[in-house]
Design a protein around this motif. Sequence first.
Motif, short mmCIF file in Angstrom:
data_model
loop_
_atom_site.label_atom_id
_atom_site.label_comp_id
_atom_site.label_asym_id
_atom_site.label_seq_id
_atom_site.Cartn_x
_atom_site.Cartn_y
_atom_site.Cartn_z
N SER A 109 0.81 -1.22 0.00
CA SER A 109 0.00 0.00 0.00
C SER A 109 0.85 1.27 0.00
N ILE A 110 1.91 1.28 0.82
CA ILE A 110 2.74 2.50 0.85
C ILE A 110 3.58 2.61 -0.41
N SER A 111 3.82 1.50 -1.11
CA SER A 111 4.53 1.59 -2.39
C SER A 111 3.67 2.34 -3.41
N ALA A 112 2.36 2.14 -3.33
CA ALA A 112 1.44 2.86 -4.23
C ALA A 112 1.41 4.35 -3.89
N ILE A 113 1.40 4.67 -2.59
CA ILE A 113 1.45 6.07 -2.16
C ILE A 113 2.74 6.72 -2.66
N TYR A 114 3.85 6.02 -2.49
CA TYR A 114 5.15 6.55 -2.90
C TYR A 114 5.17 6.81 -4.40
N GLN A 115 4.61 5.90 -5.17
CA GLN A 115 4.60 6.08 -6.62
C GLN A 115 3.73 7.28 -7.01
N ASP A 146 15.46 13.42 -13.53
CA ASP A 146 15.70 14.79 -13.07
C ASP A 146 15.06 15.06 -11.71
N VAL A 147 14.15 14.18 -11.31
CA VAL A 147 13.47 14.37 -10.03
C VAL A 147 14.44 14.02 -8.91
N GLN A 148 14.47 14.89 -7.88
CA GLN A 148 15.35 14.64 -6.74
C GLN A 148 14.99 13.29 -6.11
N GLU A 149 16.02 12.54 -5.69
CA GLU A 149 15.78 11.20 -5.16
C GLU A 149 14.85 11.24 -3.97
N GLY A 150 13.86 10.36 -3.98
CA GLY A 150 12.93 10.25 -2.87
C GLY A 150 11.80 11.26 -2.94
N VAL A 151 10.99 11.26 -1.90
CA VAL A 151 9.85 12.16 -1.81
C VAL A 151 9.96 12.96 -0.51
N ASP A 152 9.14 13.97 -0.39
CA ASP A 152 9.13 14.78 0.83
C ASP A 152 8.68 13.90 2.00
N ALA A 153 9.51 13.83 3.02
CA ALA A 153 9.25 12.93 4.14
C ALA A 153 8.00 13.34 4.93
N THR A 154 7.75 14.64 5.06
CA THR A 154 6.59 15.11 5.83
C THR A 154 5.29 14.73 5.14
N ILE A 155 5.24 14.95 3.83
CA ILE A 155 4.03 14.60 3.07
C ILE A 155 3.83 13.08 3.07
N PHE A 156 4.92 12.34 2.88
CA PHE A 156 4.85 10.87 2.90
C PHE A 156 4.31 10.38 4.24
N CYS A 157 4.76 11.00 5.32
CA CYS A 157 4.31 10.61 6.66
C CYS A 157 2.82 10.88 6.84
N VAL A 187 12.94 11.11 1.59
CA VAL A 187 13.14 9.69 1.87
C VAL A 187 12.84 8.87 0.62
N SER A 188 13.64 7.84 0.41
CA SER A 188 13.37 6.90 -0.69
C SER A 188 12.54 5.75 -0.15
N PHE A 189 11.89 5.04 -1.03
CA PHE A 189 11.01 3.95 -0.61
C PHE A 189 11.79 2.87 0.14
N TYR A 190 12.88 2.39 -0.48
CA TYR A 190 13.64 1.30 0.15
C TYR A 190 14.43 1.78 1.36
N GLY A 191 14.81 3.06 1.34
CA GLY A 191 15.45 3.62 2.51
C GLY A 191 14.51 3.62 3.71
#
Length: 284
Positions: A109-115, A146-157, A187-191
């Motif tokens: 489920s969180i992999s879908a959110i991350y994507q 070109d996208v910076q690695e990972g996503v915004d940790a606050t929004i992901f949380c 944060v990256s998904f696997y990280g």
Amino acid sequence: MQLRFTSVKNGNHVLFREFSYIKATPHNRESFIHIFWKCFRQIGKNGDLLAMSEYSSLLQLLCPDFPAEMVQNTARIVLIDDATDCLMSFSDFIYSFQIQFFYEEFVESISAIYQDLLSGKNPNTVIVPTSTSVEQLSSSANDKPDVQEGVDATIFCECIEGLCERFKHKYPSTVAIKEILDNTQRVSFYGFLMALAKHEGINQDIGALPNKPDLLIDPEMDQELERLIAQVAISPTSNNNSSSSALGQKEMSKKASPRKSLHQRKRIEMESDGSTEETDSSEN
């Protein structure tokens, strides 16, 4: 009935069962992780590094139809989505496997959110995400170099907390999740999954494995191994003595029988010669 209850209580009921059974309940999942650790802890104690295929073979010794995809996803956590054919230590593998297996639905489920976050979707429009394969997630991330690695940790949380409010399956403590994501900006998904795997509080909540410093320590198992080794050390002596005695008797009987048969043959020949002479003289 009592025996079955004891088996379930000890976690042995999941041994050699089909995959659908061992993943059916949280207790079964926890029991399988614990059994895997007890059976193959010696690998970590010896410091051996194994490939993904070798870990898959070990899991299939305990569950014949255990899916290789689950092991592949675990390897991606350990290696941070790097080449999955690299060797892995037992401790790195088993803690990552615990997260992947015990929280399988949560990870999907969180992999879908991350994507969705990688593709730029508004997180406020994210409803309960559907299961998305990790392969699709990786390809999506690679399509945007070109996208910076990972996503915004606050929004992901925030998205994960919203998911947990309505999630029907097991998920890690939101306190632990917030603790991990509050310490980084992106944060990256696997990280993130690796951080979950290393979190002692989450490990204690699951209850299948000891904390990392005690992972290779099992006094009861060590005592049992010492007892077995002592038996093996004692038994060959007595076995060799009895075997040597039996072998000696066999050799004596083998040596005696040719003499006996030779003596019998000579006697038969003599009797045969004597009967022939009598026949000749009678004819004369």
